[in-house]
Design a protein around this motif. Sequence first.
Motif, PDB file in Angstrom:
ATOM      1  N   SER A 131      69.895  42.024  14.204  1.00  0.00           N
ATOM      2  CA  SER A 131      69.092  40.892  14.696  1.00  0.00           C
ATOM      3  C   SER A 131      67.671  40.969  14.146  1.00  0.00           C
ATOM      4  O   SER A 131      67.051  39.947  13.846  1.00  0.00           O
ATOM      5  N   LEU A 132      67.149  42.196  13.996  1.00  0.00           N
ATOM      6  CA  LEU A 132      65.818  42.365  13.417  1.00  0.00           C
ATOM      7  C   LEU A 132      65.807  41.903  11.959  1.00  0.00           C
ATOM      8  O   LEU A 132      64.872  41.218  11.515  1.00  0.00           O
ATOM      9  N   ALA A 133      66.867  42.256  11.221  1.00  0.00           N
ATOM     10  CA  ALA A 133      66.966  41.839   9.818  1.00  0.00           C
ATOM     11  C   ALA A 133      67.049  40.326   9.702  1.00  0.00           C
ATOM     12  O   ALA A 133      66.391  39.711   8.857  1.00  0.00           O
ATOM     13  N   VAL A 134      67.842  39.719  10.576  1.00  0.00           N
ATOM     14  CA  VAL A 134      67.953  38.247  10.583  1.00  0.00           C
ATOM     15  C   VAL A 134      66.591  37.623  10.862  1.00  0.00           C
ATOM     16  O   VAL A 134      66.177  36.655  10.210  1.00  0.00           O
ATOM     17  N   GLY A 135      65.870  38.202  11.826  1.00  0.00           N
ATOM     18  CA  GLY A 135      64.549  37.681  12.177  1.00  0.00           C
ATOM     19  C   GLY A 135      63.559  37.785  11.038  1.00  0.00           C
ATOM     20  O   GLY A 135      62.813  36.844  10.754  1.00  0.00           O
ATOM     21  N   VAL A 136      63.538  38.941  10.364  1.00  0.00           N
ATOM     22  CA  VAL A 136      62.591  39.169   9.263  1.00  0.00           C
ATOM     23  C   VAL A 136      62.909  38.254   8.089  1.00  0.00           C
ATOM     24  O   VAL A 136      62.016  37.606   7.524  1.00  0.00           O
ATOM     25  N   ILE A 137      64.191  38.183   7.705  1.00  0.00           N
ATOM     26  CA  ILE A 137      64.587  37.336   6.572  1.00  0.00           C
ATOM     27  C   ILE A 137      64.320  35.868   6.890  1.00  0.00           C
ATOM     28  O   ILE A 137      63.791  35.112   6.060  1.00  0.00           O
ATOM     29  N   GLY A 138      64.669  35.475   8.116  1.00  0.00           N
ATOM     30  CA  GLY A 138      64.410  34.093   8.529  1.00  0.00           C
ATOM     31  C   GLY A 138      62.932  33.776   8.513  1.00  0.00           C
ATOM     32  O   GLY A 138      62.516  32.696   8.082  1.00  0.00           O
ATOM     33  N   ARG A 139      62.115  34.733   8.979  1.00  0.00           N
ATOM     34  CA  ARG A 139      60.671  34.534   9.010  1.00  0.00           C
ATOM     35  C   ARG A 139      60.102  34.431   7.602  1.00  0.00           C
ATOM     36  O   ARG A 139      59.207  33.619   7.333  1.00  0.00           O
ATOM     37  N   MET A 140      60.606  35.248   6.670  1.00  0.00           N
ATOM     38  CA  MET A 140      60.135  35.209   5.279  1.00  0.00           C
ATOM     39  C   MET A 140      60.427  33.846   4.655  1.00  0.00           C
ATOM     40  O   MET A 140      59.577  33.275   3.969  1.00  0.00           O
ATOM     41  N   LEU A 141      61.630  33.338   4.890  1.00  0.00           N
ATOM     42  CA  LEU A 141      61.990  32.026   4.352  1.00  0.00           C
ATOM     43  C   LEU A 141      61.144  30.932   4.994  1.00  0.00           C
ATOM     44  O   LEU A 141      60.665  30.017   4.315  1.00  0.00           O
ATOM     45  N   GLU A 142      60.976  31.042   6.307  1.00  0.00           N
ATOM     46  CA  GLU A 142      60.205  30.033   7.036  1.00  0.00           C
ATOM     47  C   GLU A 142      58.750  30.010   6.577  1.00  0.00           C
ATOM     48  O   GLU A 142      58.160  28.945   6.376  1.00  0.00           O
ATOM     49  N   ILE A 143      58.161  31.187   6.354  1.00  0.00           N
ATOM     50  CA  ILE A 143      56.769  31.262   5.898  1.00  0.00           C
ATOM     51  C   ILE A 143      56.649  30.697   4.488  1.00  0.00           C
ATOM     52  O   ILE A 143      55.678  30.011   4.156  1.00  0.00           O
ATOM     53  N   GLY A 144      57.656  30.969   3.658  1.00  0.00           N
ATOM     54  CA  GLY A 144      57.649  30.416   2.311  1.00  0.00           C
ATOM     55  C   GLY A 144      57.665  28.900   2.320  1.00  0.00           C
ATOM     56  O   GLY A 144      56.981  28.242   1.526  1.00  0.00           O
ATOM     57  N   ILE A 145      58.422  28.319   3.254  1.00  0.00           N
ATOM     58  CA  ILE A 145      58.508  26.862   3.358  1.00  0.00           C
ATOM     59  C   ILE A 145      57.212  26.271   3.904  1.00  0.00           C
ATOM     60  O   ILE A 145      56.723  25.245   3.438  1.00  0.00           O
ATOM     61  N   ARG A 146      56.625  26.919   4.906  1.00  0.00           N
ATOM     62  CA  ARG A 146      55.473  26.307   5.577  1.00  0.00           C
ATOM     63  C   ARG A 146      54.119  26.653   4.983  1.00  0.00           C
ATOM     64  O   ARG A 146      53.130  25.986   5.291  1.00  0.00           O
ATOM     65  N   THR A 147      54.035  27.671   4.124  1.00  0.00           N
ATOM     66  CA  THR A 147      52.729  28.051   3.568  1.00  0.00           C
ATOM     67  C   THR A 147      52.018  26.890   2.876  1.00  0.00           C
ATOM     68  O   THR A 147      50.823  26.662   3.117  1.00  0.00           O
TER      69      THR A 147
END
Length: 315
Positions: A131-147
């Motif tokens: 779940s931590l890995a899913v959260g980190v990967i999801g967060r990385m993708l989300e930050i890439g989209i919203r930056t």
Amino acid sequence: MNNDENVQQSSTSSSGSRLSKTQKHLLAGALARSTSAVLMYPVDVCKTRMQFQRKASPEIFNVVYKNSFQSIVHMIKHEGFGIYRGLSVRLLYVGPGAAITFVAYERFRESAKIAKEQNSSIFTSYAFFSSLAVGVIGRMLEIGIRTPFNVVKQQLQVEGQLVQKVNPGIVKSISHLVNTKGIRGLFIGYNITLLRDIPFSFIYFSMYEVINNKSTEYNIPVLKDTASVRGALAGCIASCATLPFDVIKTRIQTQEKIPPQFRTVQYNGYIDAVTKIFSKEGVPGFFRGITPRLFYSIPASSLTFHVYEKLKEVL
């Protein structure tokens, strides 16, 4: 009679299962965060400007705010609805980003529940790390989209404080960044946002669960029964811990709005920003905007968790 009851239960079950559990979490997370973003946006603008401003520079700033209260009052008096510059840009990413974050949080929550039932530590379970890995990967993708959206949003937020508007508006802001720095200009601050948001999310949701569990264990009604209070405390702790990264991000993402002839400090990367902020402003420089940040994060976190928990019940 039994047949009627079975039909009624079947009908209720089918109507209640129109959304899967994951879909409910996605929708509830997106709506909850979007609601708090709209209501608390003026405070977010205040926080950005307090972090953006330097020492009194009348040739750059039409006003240098002494404190958060003066900032809010001045913005409302002189700009009116202008303080909502950039809100439309923020709403484009805040909902989808929150949806991803809350789905990862629910996986973490389920992992914690299973670990508790098995009387084992969550930190040694496979479910926790997955779940931590899913959260980190999801967060990385989300930050890439919203930056890119966030860069433009912050540049729009500080325009009202400047004497000379440099590339005002959404279109000119984007054009200037792309023309001077290429597409990479829209992703300024991606790495520092990662350093802020991944620890923030971990602290935020972990503290929420810790407070939730301990309040149940020690029977503390105000914490046990009120998601908004737990969310407020978790948001306060996470915001204070990650504020220096937020200051660095704001400075780097907004410096293009200062006219070149008045740009006495140019931040060339994160390490350079840390060095220059520390040399000119000391440790307090990394905590600029802490008051509006807390004024934003505490009510926003409280509202987000309250709305999220309620929406999960309704959907």
